[in-house]
Scaffold this motif. Structure first.
Motif, PDB file in Angstrom:
ATOM      1  N   LEU A   1      54.587  41.914  32.846  1.00  0.00           N
ATOM      2  CA  LEU A   1      53.391  42.358  33.560  1.00  0.00           C
ATOM      3  C   LEU A   1      53.669  43.694  34.237  1.00  0.00           C
ATOM      4  CD1 LEU A   1      52.520  38.952  35.224  1.00  0.00           C
ATOM      5  CD2 LEU A   1      51.183  40.076  33.437  1.00  0.00           C
ATOM      6  N   ALA A   2      52.612  44.395  34.622  1.00  0.00           N
ATOM      7  CA  ALA A   2      52.783  45.635  35.371  1.00  0.00           C
ATOM      8  C   ALA A   2      53.485  45.322  36.693  1.00  0.00           C
ATOM      9  CB  ALA A   2      51.431  46.297  35.622  1.00  0.00           C
ATOM     10  N   PRO A   3      54.407  46.191  37.141  1.00  0.00           N
ATOM     11  CA  PRO A   3      55.171  45.908  38.366  1.00  0.00           C
ATOM     12  C   PRO A   3      54.317  45.682  39.601  1.00  0.00           C
ATOM     13  CG  PRO A   3      56.027  47.846  37.246  1.00  0.00           C
ATOM     14  CD  PRO A   3      54.789  47.438  36.522  1.00  0.00           C
ATOM     15  N   ASP A   4      53.142  46.303  39.653  1.00  0.00           N
ATOM     16  CA  ASP A   4      52.269  46.164  40.828  1.00  0.00           C
ATOM     17  C   ASP A   4      51.018  45.343  40.531  1.00  0.00           C
ATOM     18  OD1 ASP A   4      51.088  47.969  39.142  1.00  0.00           O
ATOM     19  OD2 ASP A   4      50.541  49.393  40.714  1.00  0.00           O
ATOM     20  N   ALA A   5      51.069  44.551  39.459  1.00  0.00           N
ATOM     21  CA  ALA A   5      49.909  43.743  39.068  1.00  0.00           C
ATOM     22  C   ALA A   5      49.576  42.691  40.132  1.00  0.00           C
ATOM     23  CB  ALA A   5      50.182  43.045  37.741  1.00  0.00           C
ATOM     24  N   THR A   6      48.293  42.418  40.281  1.00  0.00           N
ATOM     25  CA  THR A   6      47.832  41.287  41.087  1.00  0.00           C
ATOM     26  C   THR A   6      47.376  40.210  40.111  1.00  0.00           C
ATOM     27  OG1 THR A   6      47.147  42.712  42.903  1.00  0.00           O
ATOM     28  CG2 THR A   6      46.180  40.507  42.825  1.00  0.00           C
ATOM     29  N   VAL A   7      47.929  39.018  40.261  1.00  0.00           N
ATOM     30  CA  VAL A   7      47.627  37.935  39.329  1.00  0.00           C
ATOM     31  C   VAL A   7      47.206  36.674  40.064  1.00  0.00           C
ATOM     32  CG1 VAL A   7      49.282  38.798  37.618  1.00  0.00           C
ATOM     33  CG2 VAL A   7      49.995  37.051  39.239  1.00  0.00           C
ATOM     34  N   ASN A   8      46.479  35.832  39.351  1.00  0.00           N
ATOM     35  CA  ASN A   8      46.183  34.480  39.812  1.00  0.00           C
ATOM     36  C   ASN A   8      47.334  33.603  39.331  1.00  0.00           C
ATOM     37  OD1 ASN A   8      43.567  35.112  40.872  1.00  0.00           O
ATOM     38  ND2 ASN A   8      42.848  35.218  38.768  1.00  0.00           N
ATOM     39  N   VAL A   9      47.862  32.773  40.214  1.00  0.00           N
ATOM     40  CA  VAL A   9      49.002  31.916  39.888  1.00  0.00           C
ATOM     41  C   VAL A   9      48.522  30.477  39.800  1.00  0.00           C
ATOM     42  CG1 VAL A   9      51.280  31.126  40.615  1.00  0.00           C
ATOM     43  CG2 VAL A   9      50.547  33.480  41.140  1.00  0.00           C
TER      44      VAL A   9
END
Length: 81
Positions: free
Chosen positions: A37-45
């Motif tokens: 993933l992108a190093p600064d990605a915001t994801v739903n976990v």
């Protein structure tokens, strides 16, 4: 400790964490860049085995400590926000 990652449809990544130790809980920090993933990605976990949405994380995620001979399976999905 082993961390396995597999790309999923729509930019998501499945992450499997294994504590193969005979004793001791382990604390893990999953860096998004290390799992594709992108190093600064915001994801739903999502904790797949608990069937529970955990919330959002940015850049990294630390699941609760994983017991000896135990594992965690997480789904990291891109966040719309």
């Amino acid at each position: 400790m082993q961390i396995w990652a597999k790309p999923q449809p729509d930019g998501a990544v499945a992450v499997f964490v294994l504590n193969a130790a005979a004793h001791d809980d382990i604390k893990v920090k999953i860096q998004f860049a290390d799992v594709g993933l992108a190093p600064d990605a915001t994801v739903n976990v999502r904790d797949v085995w608990a069937r529970a949405d955990v919330g959002q994380a940015k850049g990294k995620y630390s699941p609760p400590p994983i017991g000896a001979h135990d594992s965690a399976l997480l789904m990291l999905s891109p966040s719309d926000s």
